[in-house]
Motif scaffolding. Structure first.
Motif, PDB file in Angstrom:
ATOM      1  N   LEU B 208      94.446  17.387 -61.687  1.00  0.00           N
ATOM      2  CA  LEU B 208      93.175  18.067 -62.071  1.00  0.00           C
ATOM      3  C   LEU B 208      93.733  18.583 -63.717  1.00  0.00           C
ATOM      4  CD1 LEU B 208      90.550  19.173 -62.257  1.00  0.00           C
ATOM      5  CD2 LEU B 208      91.171  21.158 -60.864  1.00  0.00           C
ATOM      6  N   LEU B 209      93.050  17.926 -64.491  1.00  0.00           N
ATOM      7  CA  LEU B 209      93.428  18.123 -65.728  1.00  0.00           C
ATOM      8  C   LEU B 209      92.126  18.479 -66.756  1.00  0.00           C
ATOM      9  CD1 LEU B 209      95.226  14.661 -66.383  1.00  0.00           C
ATOM     10  CD2 LEU B 209      96.370  16.617 -66.385  1.00  0.00           C
ATOM     11  N   GLY B 210      92.359  19.608 -67.710  1.00  0.00           N
ATOM     12  CA  GLY B 210      91.335  20.117 -68.186  1.00  0.00           C
ATOM     13  C   GLY B 210      91.135  20.059 -69.748  1.00  0.00           C
ATOM     14  N   HIS B 211      90.163  20.611 -70.234  1.00  0.00           N
ATOM     15  CA  HIS B 211      89.767  20.736 -71.650  1.00  0.00           C
ATOM     16  C   HIS B 211      90.761  20.942 -72.552  1.00  0.00           C
ATOM     17  CE1 HIS B 211      88.138  22.621 -75.084  1.00  0.00           C
ATOM     18  NE2 HIS B 211      87.194  21.972 -74.968  1.00  0.00           N
ATOM     19  N   GLU B 212      90.948  20.244 -73.782  1.00  0.00           N
ATOM     20  CA  GLU B 212      91.764  20.524 -74.601  1.00  0.00           C
ATOM     21  C   GLU B 212      92.414  21.808 -75.040  1.00  0.00           C
ATOM     22  OE1 GLU B 212      89.906  18.092 -74.778  1.00  0.00           O
ATOM     23  OE2 GLU B 212      90.630  16.201 -74.883  1.00  0.00           O
TER      24      GLU B 212
END
Lengths: 263, 263
Positions: B208-212
């Protein structure tokens, strides 16, 4: 803080000239840092800028005000309309540091872990590589003449302050550097057969990364101590150069840390 | 191959409308693949396009000619001036495939390794993440509504054909997906304390990867099975999200491969 309100003010005109011409900035030996994050990182890691420039509107922003408070160097506020012509960041926060571009003294030879960029052209890639290098504890970056200019606004923005923990050497003859290197030089290549996991990375090593399309030039590939590959799975044949760099740097850090824990 | 030379040709007008409006493309359920690499990857990995469009000038390019030779679908050539209005790639090679955007059937639950993108906004980052996922053998990508549109030209270009080995699900309720997941969901966060190297990645797991800027949203962080960090060294606090993704995916592949070799 000084306030400048006229487009004809000589300092404003000089700033506008510098902001619009990377050549003029290079000639002046200076760089422009745009936005809260870069300016804060500069104060934390380097020190005072040559000049702090802020828009009148931005002074109401508490993060900007906190940075301006820490500046003892000359500072100038501008009406928002005048500031707009200085910044390339759309919808950015109007804060700029004019700084001396660091000119670290180049060591006689490559004796520590480093990154060698051979024609990496995309500023976002170059910046991401600097950021990963800084986060992985690598301290030196050497760039060939064809590589993106590291102190350009786009590279600065993508590197998020990593510039200030790195020694960056530009326009370097990489062939010469590799020939005299006292650490192994690992060239990444999709065509190599040695896996990065099979190389001893627990000791210092330099990473040689190439152009987005063509990869590392053949001349430099032949000079490298190792030609290494990140083993893949599936039909996608290659990685983005900045993604490749991150995998390599953090595999090196993982091996170094594991060794320390075992020792 | 048909030749169209008039700006008033209905097919050309429809193409121009599609090329200029991502909304029109989405509504039509189609995507435009720009350039030799993407078109070649599509032929190799998927099959025939709906339509192949090429400029008269590009037909002299042997790579383009070889691709056009493989196309059995309808193909149209355009004068260079007409083609120019269709492509966003500056100095690109004038070759386009109009294709049906794949609409894979979404499985009932998450049961294999996958990538979950929570608001990754930069098309270059989204594309680089898809490319790394494809290269690391991950097959599924789930995107929240706020994530960059995966079939936009910039994401397609950055992913270099990875789209065609992935199942991509957009506008997904990630909270719902995570709640019913049958594999561990690992949220990456600079504030986590569990190191990716201390998690067993030899079995399927979702990233799960998020907003910069803001990272993974708190609501999703709390739902994840693990909150993991890539251990850093030095003063640079964080990685670009695409660099972070690459390190995670290839650490997973390394652990999977090492386990296979030991078994």
């Amino acid at each position: 803080m000084k306030s400048v309100t006229s487009r004809d003010n000589p300092f404003y005109k000089e700033l506008k000239h510098l902001a619009g011409s990377s050549q003029a900035l290079r000639k002046a030996g200076r760089s422009l840092l745009d936005g809260v994050h870069l300016c804060q990182a500069y104060l934390d890691l380097v020190g005072q800028p040559v000049h702090c420039i802020v828009s009148e509107g931005a002074l109401a922003n508490p993060e900007v005000a906190a940075i301006v408070d820490r500046v003892t160097a000359p500072a100038t506020s501008l009406p928002d309309a005048l500031f707009g012509a200085l910044s390339q960041v759309e919808h950015g926060i109007h804060l700029l540091f004019l700084v001396e571009t660091p000119r670290p003294v180049r060591p006689d030879a490559l004796v520590q872990s480093a990154v060698l960029l051979d024609g990496v052209q995309d500023p976002g890639n170059a910046g991401s590589i600097l950021r990963s290098a800084g986060a992985a504890g690598i301290r030196q970056v050497y760039c060939s003449p064809g590589t993106a200019s590291c102190w350009s606004p786009k590279v600065l923005r993508a590197a998020m302050g990593a510039h200030f923990v790195l020694e960056i050497f530009e326009n370097v003859d990489l062939a010469d550097l590799i020939r005299t290197a006292q650490v192994p030089v690992l060239a990444t290549s999709g065509y190599a057969s040695e896996r990065i996991y099979d190389v001893d990375l627990s000791r210092p090593a330099a990473w040689l990364l190439g152009h987005e399309g063509q990869g590392v030039s053949d001349a430099l590939l032949n000079l490298a101590t190792h030609r290494v590959v990140i083993p893949h799975a599936g039909a996608v044949e290659s990685l983005n150069v900045a993604a490749c760099a991150a995998v390599c740097f953090f595999e090196q850090l993982r091996q170094q840390t594991t060794k320390l824990q075992r020792a």
